[in-house]
Design a protein around this motif. Sequence first.
Motif, PDB file in Angstrom:
ATOM      1  N   LEU A 164      -8.156  -0.997  -0.914  1.00 30.84           N
ATOM      2  CA  LEU A 164      -9.292  -0.079  -0.907  1.00 30.84           C
ATOM      3  C   LEU A 164     -10.224  -0.395  -2.065  1.00 30.84           C
ATOM      4  CD1 LEU A 164      -7.081   2.996  -0.216  1.00 30.84           C
ATOM      5  CD2 LEU A 164      -9.076   2.488   1.192  1.00 30.84           C
ATOM      6  N   PRO A 165     -11.538  -0.147  -1.889  1.00 26.43           N
ATOM      7  CA  PRO A 165     -12.463  -0.379  -3.003  1.00 26.43           C
ATOM      8  C   PRO A 165     -12.191   0.570  -4.156  1.00 26.43           C
ATOM      9  CG  PRO A 165     -13.575   0.725  -1.187  1.00 26.43           C
ATOM     10  CD  PRO A 165     -12.221   0.323  -0.676  1.00 26.43           C
ATOM     11  N   ALA A 166     -12.677   0.193  -5.319  1.00 29.85           N
ATOM     12  CA  ALA A 166     -12.445   0.998  -6.517  1.00 29.85           C
ATOM     13  C   ALA A 166     -13.050   2.387  -6.370  1.00 29.85           C
ATOM     14  CB  ALA A 166     -13.031   0.293  -7.734  1.00 29.85           C
ATOM     15  N   LEU A 167     -12.443   3.345  -7.038  1.00 25.42           N
ATOM     16  CA  LEU A 167     -12.982   4.703  -7.107  1.00 25.42           C
ATOM     17  C   LEU A 167     -14.291   4.711  -7.882  1.00 25.42           C
ATOM     18  CD1 LEU A 167      -9.567   6.262  -7.994  1.00 25.42           C
ATOM     19  CD2 LEU A 167     -10.885   7.034  -6.014  1.00 25.42           C
ATOM     20  N   ASP A 168     -15.124   5.701  -7.623  1.00 25.54           N
ATOM     21  CA  ASP A 168     -16.330   5.888  -8.421  1.00 25.54           C
ATOM     22  C   ASP A 168     -15.937   6.232  -9.855  1.00 25.54           C
ATOM     23  OD1 ASP A 168     -17.806   5.507  -6.116  1.00 25.54           O
ATOM     24  OD2 ASP A 168     -18.050   7.647  -5.712  1.00 25.54           O
ATOM     25  N   VAL A 169     -16.729   5.752 -10.813  1.00 27.78           N
ATOM     26  CA  VAL A 169     -16.401   5.991 -12.222  1.00 27.78           C
ATOM     27  C   VAL A 169     -17.551   6.678 -12.945  1.00 27.78           C
ATOM     28  CG1 VAL A 169     -14.760   4.089 -12.397  1.00 27.78           C
ATOM     29  CG2 VAL A 169     -17.172   3.659 -12.860  1.00 27.78           C
ATOM     30  N   HIS A 170     -17.212   7.294 -14.042  1.00 30.00           N
ATOM     31  CA  HIS A 170     -18.178   7.943 -14.933  1.00 30.00           C
ATOM     32  C   HIS A 170     -19.040   6.871 -15.607  1.00 30.00           C
ATOM     33  CE1 HIS A 170     -19.646  10.167 -18.438  1.00 30.00           C
ATOM     34  NE2 HIS A 170     -19.371  11.281 -17.763  1.00 30.00           N
ATOM     35  N   PRO A 171     -20.291   7.173 -15.906  1.00 33.28           N
ATOM     36  CA  PRO A 171     -21.147   6.175 -16.568  1.00 33.28           C
ATOM     37  C   PRO A 171     -20.605   5.652 -17.891  1.00 33.28           C
ATOM     38  CG  PRO A 171     -22.478   7.980 -15.724  1.00 33.28           C
ATOM     39  CD  PRO A 171     -21.054   8.389 -15.542  1.00 33.28           C
ATOM     40  N   VAL A 172     -19.699   6.385 -18.528  1.00 33.24           N
ATOM     41  CA  VAL A 172     -19.146   5.886 -19.789  1.00 33.24           C
ATOM     42  C   VAL A 172     -18.404   4.573 -19.578  1.00 33.24           C
ATOM     43  CG1 VAL A 172     -16.879   7.021 -19.747  1.00 33.24           C
ATOM     44  CG2 VAL A 172     -18.024   6.641 -21.928  1.00 33.24           C
ATOM     45  N   ALA A 173     -17.957   4.308 -18.357  1.00 31.14           N
ATOM     46  CA  ALA A 173     -17.292   3.037 -18.079  1.00 31.14           C
ATOM     47  C   ALA A 173     -18.220   1.870 -18.375  1.00 31.14           C
ATOM     48  CB  ALA A 173     -16.816   2.991 -16.623  1.00 31.14           C
ATOM     49  N   GLY A 174     -19.506   2.026 -18.032  1.00 33.26           N
ATOM     50  CA  GLY A 174     -20.479   0.978 -18.334  1.00 33.26           C
ATOM     51  C   GLY A 174     -20.687   0.801 -19.818  1.00 33.26           C
ATOM     52  N   GLU A 175     -20.608   1.888 -20.579  1.00 32.95           N
ATOM     53  CA  GLU A 175     -20.744   1.807 -22.035  1.00 32.95           C
ATOM     54  C   GLU A 175     -19.546   1.058 -22.636  1.00 32.95           C
ATOM     55  OE1 GLU A 175     -23.566   2.979 -23.524  1.00 32.95           O
ATOM     56  OE2 GLU A 175     -24.162   3.374 -21.440  1.00 32.95           O
ATOM     57  N   ILE A 176     -18.361   1.309 -22.089  1.00 32.70           N
ATOM     58  CA  ILE A 176     -17.174   0.578 -22.552  1.00 32.70           C
ATOM     59  C   ILE A 176     -17.306  -0.898 -22.201  1.00 32.70           C
ATOM     60  CG2 ILE A 176     -14.675   0.327 -22.222  1.00 32.70           C
ATOM     61  CD1 ILE A 176     -14.581   3.382 -21.769  1.00 32.70           C
ATOM     62  N   ASP A 177     -17.814  -1.188 -21.010  1.00 29.97           N
ATOM     63  CA  ASP A 177     -18.023  -2.587 -20.606  1.00 29.97           C
ATOM     64  C   ASP A 177     -18.916  -3.306 -21.616  1.00 29.97           C
ATOM     65  OD1 ASP A 177     -16.527  -2.055 -18.348  1.00 29.97           O
ATOM     66  OD2 ASP A 177     -18.261  -1.880 -17.015  1.00 29.97           O
ATOM     67  N   LYS A 178     -20.007  -2.656 -22.009  1.00 32.45           N
ATOM     68  CA  LYS A 178     -20.956  -3.283 -22.945  1.00 32.45           C
ATOM     69  C   LYS A 178     -20.327  -3.465 -24.319  1.00 32.45           C
ATOM     70  CE  LYS A 178     -24.273  -0.291 -21.892  1.00 32.45           C
ATOM     71  NZ  LYS A 178     -25.584   0.424 -21.885  1.00 32.45           N
ATOM     72  N   ALA A 179     -19.571  -2.470 -24.771  1.00 34.44           N
ATOM     73  CA  ALA A 179     -18.931  -2.564 -26.087  1.00 34.44           C
ATOM     74  C   ALA A 179     -17.921  -3.715 -26.109  1.00 34.44           C
ATOM     75  CB  ALA A 179     -18.249  -1.246 -26.431  1.00 34.44           C
ATOM     76  N   CYS A 180     -17.155  -3.836 -25.061  1.00 33.41           N
ATOM     77  CA  CYS A 180     -16.158  -4.909 -25.003  1.00 33.41           C
ATOM     78  C   CYS A 180     -16.829  -6.282 -24.918  1.00 33.41           C
ATOM     79  CB  CYS A 180     -15.233  -4.703 -23.812  1.00 33.41           C
ATOM     80  SG  CYS A 180     -14.090  -3.314 -24.008  1.00 33.41           S
ATOM     81  N   ALA A 181     -17.862  -6.374 -24.102  1.00 33.66           N
ATOM     82  CA  ALA A 181     -18.561  -7.657 -23.968  1.00 33.66           C
ATOM     83  C   ALA A 181     -19.123  -8.117 -25.301  1.00 33.66           C
ATOM     84  CB  ALA A 181     -19.665  -7.538 -22.927  1.00 33.66           C
ATOM     85  N   ALA A 182     -19.610  -7.169 -26.099  1.00 32.89           N
ATOM     86  CA  ALA A 182     -20.179  -7.515 -27.400  1.00 32.89           C
ATOM     87  C   ALA A 182     -19.125  -8.076 -28.349  1.00 32.89           C
ATOM     88  CB  ALA A 182     -20.837  -6.283 -28.016  1.00 32.89           C
TER      89      ALA A 182
END
Length: 556
Positions: A164-182
Amino acid sequence: MSLPEVDICIIGSGAGGAPMALELGRAGFKVVVLEKGPHYRPQDFIHDEILNSRRNFFMPLPWEEPHLIRRNAKERYERSTAAWTANCVGGGTVHMSGFFYRLKPVDFRLRSTLGAVPGSTVVDWPISYEELAPFYDKAEVELGVSGQAVPHPFAEPRSGPYPLPALDVHPVAGEIDKACAAMGWHSLPTARGIISRPYKGRAPCAYCALCGSYGCEMGAKSGTNANLIPAAIATGNVQVRPGCMARTVEVDRKGRARSVVYVDPDGVTQEQPAKVIVVSCTAVESARLLLNSTSSRFSQGLANGSGLVGKNLIFSSFGESQATFRLSKQADKRPWLKDPGPFVNRSIQDFYLMPDTRFGFRKGGTLGFMWTHPNPIHAATGLAGSGASAVFGKELKDRMRAYRDSRILQFEVYAEYLPTPGSYVGVEQGVKDHFGIPVAAITVERHPLDLVATRFLVDRGEEVLLRLEPDEVKRTNTTGETTILQHGTCRFGDDAATSVLDKHCRAHEVPNLYVVDGSFMPTGGSVPSTLTIAANSFRVADHLVRSLKSGARAGG
């Protein structure tokens, strides 16, 4: 009273017992599943914190069914609810949060990878990741798992996408993505045992935020009560008996398992004979059952000639920190704080295995990010504190007002809990539960490398939180263990002198006795183990079905 014999009697209906019931029932064998707790229905799952989290809806009361626990062999035991999972059809899968990770190939060869670890009894598994992988696939399909596989340094091999496709996530997930990428790290979508779309007659997630500690009234959470158990019963070959507490497994004169003696819902002692007996009560409770199953042939407990039943107990190392965002201060510049989405579903596994020992350890673990649980009573008691530092009156009210003005993001650490001679389960003959059965006595002695690794992982998680610029970061734990994740008390292996079970989870000393909960795992990995237990159970069921059918064709 002795009942008519069946082909297989399974004790426990959670992640280990339910796959066995389903596959054996599908194969045409007559199966009885004994479950000590009730069979809850969707209408029983209501959002009541007192009922679910503070009474005995899932966990037994410590004055009726205690576990005894101590920090080392020199301490006195204390009564506790620690290391209970859940007493109901579906076991701990009913109230789990549903974080469904696979182990990595390295977890199957940890002794070969790390070498001898002084003070630890770490060993390799007798099977490889490649042998278990097809059954991970099967478990994900049968249970219903939502996720998105992405490349990262410790990505385990997969044959295809999640069902099944991933569940919908809170926008903070994108903030974590950016922090980790940095920082050059990999922020990974966390697979969940929660369905994101209608699936096999089940309704999808309603995003209520009450997964952990609660049953799912929608049937969207992939507990075995929502999928495997109904499918097993539908075969017409599987009978589930709730409210039945196993006392002992009995053996015949040849030392083969003959029957399960249990207490039925009316308090009457019954005996269920079976050709094969499968134990899946949790690592702690399965060890307790076997150790209480004494006979002239097995005076130290069933299948315990090696003396290893109950030994090498493993939990999961635990650490946690929290970041608090004050809405009144931060909402204007971070409007995503007001988004009601309950799921973060982000993990970091860059530190799953370190290339060398420069930080004092090699086997690390996983960071899982989430919003704090919304249980209000739990939050209030935490704010009040305890002992000499407890507060009340205006100060407590001020803390509660600040809490209501906050969104609190946290991470949990799942790290290796190295097996040691000092962590084990016994039974205490002098303390009995309300059934009159001697209770499990748990001794916990941590390996120092566990704590080094957990502190390191907490430090890394806090680096991510700090990049999000919260108002406060608070470290809450670096030395804990998650006792609901339990393994190792009947570890499997090729040598009967150093293991309880063979590679098919059959007892070396009792050819028709199997153990399929987390007991079989020589190491716990650095992720929650529910999916691994289910996958292994499907693997063992596949072997047992083929073995029983070939035996029938051969005339015995």
